[in-house]
Design a protein around this motif. Structure first.
Motif, PDB file in Angstrom:
ATOM      1  N   LYS A 197       0.828  -1.202   0.000  1.00  0.00           N
ATOM      2  CA  LYS A 197       0.000   0.000   0.000  1.00  0.00           C
ATOM      3  C   LYS A 197       0.866   1.258   0.000  1.00  0.00           C
ATOM      4  O   LYS A 197       0.577   2.226  -0.720  1.00  0.00           O
ATOM      5  CB  LYS A 197      -0.935  -0.002   1.211  1.00  0.00           C
ATOM      6  CG  LYS A 197      -1.905   1.169   1.228  1.00  0.00           C
ATOM      7  CD  LYS A 197      -2.877   1.068   2.380  1.00  0.00           C
ATOM      8  CE  LYS A 197      -3.872   2.227   2.352  1.00  0.00           C
ATOM      9  NZ  LYS A 197      -4.859   2.138   3.457  1.00  0.00           N
ATOM     10  N   ARG A 198       1.953   1.231   0.782  1.00  0.00           N
ATOM     11  CA  ARG A 198       2.865   2.381   0.813  1.00  0.00           C
ATOM     12  C   ARG A 198       3.504   2.606  -0.546  1.00  0.00           C
ATOM     13  O   ARG A 198       3.589   3.742  -1.036  1.00  0.00           O
ATOM     14  CB  ARG A 198       3.941   2.169   1.881  1.00  0.00           C
ATOM     15  CG  ARG A 198       5.027   3.243   1.893  1.00  0.00           C
ATOM     16  CD  ARG A 198       6.070   2.972   2.962  1.00  0.00           C
ATOM     17  NE  ARG A 198       6.622   1.630   2.881  1.00  0.00           N
ATOM     18  CZ  ARG A 198       7.567   1.265   2.005  1.00  0.00           C
ATOM     19  NH1 ARG A 198       8.047   2.145   1.122  1.00  0.00           N
ATOM     20  NH2 ARG A 198       8.036   0.032   2.015  1.00  0.00           N
ATOM     21  N   THR A 210       0.981   4.057  -2.931  1.00  0.00           N
ATOM     22  CA  THR A 210       0.755   5.475  -2.622  1.00  0.00           C
ATOM     23  C   THR A 210       1.917   6.321  -3.115  1.00  0.00           C
ATOM     24  O   THR A 210       1.713   7.396  -3.711  1.00  0.00           O
ATOM     25  CB  THR A 210       0.552   5.663  -1.109  1.00  0.00           C
ATOM     26  OG1 THR A 210      -0.594   4.919  -0.692  1.00  0.00           O
ATOM     27  CG2 THR A 210       0.352   7.124  -0.760  1.00  0.00           C
ATOM     28  N   ASP A 211       3.140   5.853  -2.895  1.00  0.00           N
ATOM     29  CA  ASP A 211       4.324   6.575  -3.366  1.00  0.00           C
ATOM     30  C   ASP A 211       4.324   6.707  -4.888  1.00  0.00           C
ATOM     31  O   ASP A 211       4.854   7.678  -5.436  1.00  0.00           O
ATOM     32  CB  ASP A 211       5.603   5.858  -2.922  1.00  0.00           C
ATOM     33  CG  ASP A 211       5.841   5.955  -1.422  1.00  0.00           C
ATOM     34  OD1 ASP A 211       5.161   6.770  -0.756  1.00  0.00           O
ATOM     35  OD2 ASP A 211       6.690   5.206  -0.908  1.00  0.00           O
ATOM     36  N   TYR A 241      -0.854   6.171  -6.499  1.00  0.00           N
ATOM     37  CA  TYR A 241      -2.112   5.416  -6.562  1.00  0.00           C
ATOM     38  C   TYR A 241      -2.543   4.970  -5.157  1.00  0.00           C
ATOM     39  O   TYR A 241      -2.425   3.792  -4.808  1.00  0.00           O
ATOM     40  CB  TYR A 241      -1.968   4.219  -7.496  1.00  0.00           C
ATOM     41  CG  TYR A 241      -1.687   4.644  -8.917  1.00  0.00           C
ATOM     42  CD1 TYR A 241      -2.716   5.043  -9.757  1.00  0.00           C
ATOM     43  CD2 TYR A 241      -0.375   4.674  -9.402  1.00  0.00           C
ATOM     44  CE1 TYR A 241      -2.459   5.464 -11.058  1.00  0.00           C
ATOM     45  CE2 TYR A 241      -0.112   5.088 -10.695  1.00  0.00           C
ATOM     46  CZ  TYR A 241      -1.163   5.485 -11.515  1.00  0.00           C
ATOM     47  OH  TYR A 241      -0.900   5.907 -12.794  1.00  0.00           O
ATOM     48  N   PRO A 242      -3.063   5.895  -4.346  1.00  0.00           N
ATOM     49  CA  PRO A 242      -3.469   5.540  -2.981  1.00  0.00           C
ATOM     50  C   PRO A 242      -4.824   4.853  -2.894  1.00  0.00           C
ATOM     51  O   PRO A 242      -5.200   4.372  -1.824  1.00  0.00           O
ATOM     52  CB  PRO A 242      -3.511   6.900  -2.276  1.00  0.00           C
ATOM     53  CG  PRO A 242      -3.879   7.859  -3.376  1.00  0.00           C
ATOM     54  CD  PRO A 242      -3.190   7.344  -4.613  1.00  0.00           C
ATOM     55  N   HIS A 243      -5.561   4.784  -4.018  1.00  0.00           N
ATOM     56  CA  HIS A 243      -6.929   4.269  -3.974  1.00  0.00           C
ATOM     57  C   HIS A 243      -7.010   2.880  -4.610  1.00  0.00           C
ATOM     58  O   HIS A 243      -6.156   2.472  -5.397  1.00  0.00           O
ATOM     59  CB  HIS A 243      -7.875   5.220  -4.691  1.00  0.00           C
ATOM     60  CG  HIS A 243      -7.840   6.617  -4.161  1.00  0.00           C
ATOM     61  ND1 HIS A 243      -8.211   6.934  -2.869  1.00  0.00           N
ATOM     62  CD2 HIS A 243      -7.440   7.785  -4.738  1.00  0.00           C
ATOM     63  CE1 HIS A 243      -8.066   8.229  -2.664  1.00  0.00           C
ATOM     64  NE2 HIS A 243      -7.592   8.769  -3.778  1.00  0.00           N
ATOM     65  N   THR A 244      -8.065   2.162  -4.253  1.00  0.00           N
ATOM     66  CA  THR A 244      -8.304   0.831  -4.800  1.00  0.00           C
ATOM     67  C   THR A 244      -9.761   0.721  -5.252  1.00  0.00           C
ATOM     68  O   THR A 244     -10.646   1.373  -4.688  1.00  0.00           O
ATOM     69  CB  THR A 244      -8.015  -0.270  -3.756  1.00  0.00           C
ATOM     70  OG1 THR A 244      -8.309  -1.556  -4.327  1.00  0.00           O
ATOM     71  CG2 THR A 244      -8.867  -0.092  -2.501  1.00  0.00           C
ATOM     72  N   PRO A 294      -6.473  -2.823  -1.175  1.00  0.00           N
ATOM     73  CA  PRO A 294      -5.534  -2.540  -2.258  1.00  0.00           C
ATOM     74  C   PRO A 294      -4.506  -3.643  -2.485  1.00  0.00           C
ATOM     75  O   PRO A 294      -3.998  -3.802  -3.592  1.00  0.00           O
ATOM     76  CB  PRO A 294      -4.849  -1.244  -1.808  1.00  0.00           C
ATOM     77  CG  PRO A 294      -4.994  -1.242  -0.313  1.00  0.00           C
ATOM     78  CD  PRO A 294      -6.313  -1.899  -0.037  1.00  0.00           C
ATOM     79  N   PRO A 301      -4.968  -1.305  -7.631  1.00  0.00           N
ATOM     80  CA  PRO A 301      -5.005   0.156  -7.536  1.00  0.00           C
ATOM     81  C   PRO A 301      -5.999   0.747  -8.537  1.00  0.00           C
ATOM     82  O   PRO A 301      -6.362   0.107  -9.534  1.00  0.00           O
ATOM     83  CB  PRO A 301      -3.576   0.567  -7.881  1.00  0.00           C
ATOM     84  CG  PRO A 301      -3.100  -0.521  -8.802  1.00  0.00           C
ATOM     85  CD  PRO A 301      -3.738  -1.785  -8.279  1.00  0.00           C
ATOM     86  N   SER A 349      -7.353   4.752 -10.371  1.00  0.00           N
ATOM     87  CA  SER A 349      -7.266   6.199 -10.539  1.00  0.00           C
ATOM     88  C   SER A 349      -8.503   6.617 -11.308  1.00  0.00           C
ATOM     89  O   SER A 349      -8.583   6.435 -12.519  1.00  0.00           O
ATOM     90  CB  SER A 349      -5.999   6.574 -11.306  1.00  0.00           C
ATOM     91  OG  SER A 349      -5.946   7.972 -11.531  1.00  0.00           O
TER      92      SER A 349
END
Length: 228
Positions: free
Chosen positions: A36-37, A40-41, A44-47, A53, A90, A92
């Motif tokens: 997940k980290r 996000t990096d 793409y923080p969303h699922t 995720p 992930p 977007s």
């Protein structure tokens, strides 16, 4: 650019990086957190897959098949010898990634490709299933036909389909509940969707490990199934 290409490329990149994060002290929970980290990096923080995720299973749990709606990561240590499956989803906006890989802990070293004999057959069979699928399907192939073809291959190879619904993939779309599954009785054609996943979850008959390998595919102008 093809729809979903950027987010799928990010999922693949994260899976490549994740190998170095997995140690004998890792757990499903810690691997999921690392994934997940990294997502996000990558931006793409969303699922799109419920609140999951990174769907991580290891050891005897690599055999289980459960919806992401009900999934909870375990706290069992990877240890020095194990199989770990990681499935990333992930998103977007309306663009989805969906990619899974099996990783192999051998003599306290995590690898994307196994070196020992124990994991080799499952690893090779997953890749052969994908190659055979690409050679078989055409735009007018139905989801049902691909389901039957894949399950025949799995059985002939001496493996079992572990998926709780028996399917081997689904369409990629804008809404989770709009997915069409590669399952028995679905006579829609593959060309009716922009792209689809192929993700057989298998074990050697009577074996102790569950293998996963998932890619997204689309059809070229010439009607060839191509990996996204």
């Amino acid at each position: 650019m093809l729809p979903n290409l950027a987010v799928q490329a990010a999922a693949k990149s994260v899976l490549q990086k994740l190998v170095a994060c997995i140690t004998p002290e890792s757990t499903e929970a810690s691997i999921a957190q690392s994934a997940k980290r990294l997502l996000t990096d990558a931006g793409y923080p969303h699922t799109w897959y419920y609140d999951c995720p990174a769907f991580v299973l290891l050891g005897s749990r690599s055999l289980i098949s459960v919806s992401g709606r009900d999934y909870r990561p375990g706290d069992e240590l990877v240890g020095n010898h194990n199989l770990i499956t990681v499935d990333l989803s992930p998103s977007s906006g309306s663009q989805w990634g969906d990619c899974a890989r099996s990783f192999y802990m051998e003599e306290a070293t995590c690898r994307a490709v196994p070196m020992g004999a124990e994991f080799n057959r499952g690893h090779a069979t997953e890749r052969e299933l994908h190659v055979r699928m690409q050679g078989f399907v055409r735009p007018d192939t139905t989801f049902n036909t691909l389901y039957e073809f894949a399950n025949d291959l799995i059985e002939t190879a001496g493996f079992e389909n572990l998926d709780f619904a028996g399917n081997v993939g689904h369409s990629i779309c804008a809404q989770r509940d709009q997915r069409l599954y590669i399952e028995a009785g679905n006579h829609r054609r593959l060309e009716e969707v922009a792209c689809f996943t192929f993700e057989p979850h298998i074990r050697e008959r009577g074996g102790r490990w569950g293998y996963k390998h998932e890619n997204i595919y689309f059809f070229s102008d010439g009607g060839q199934a191509c990996e996204l």
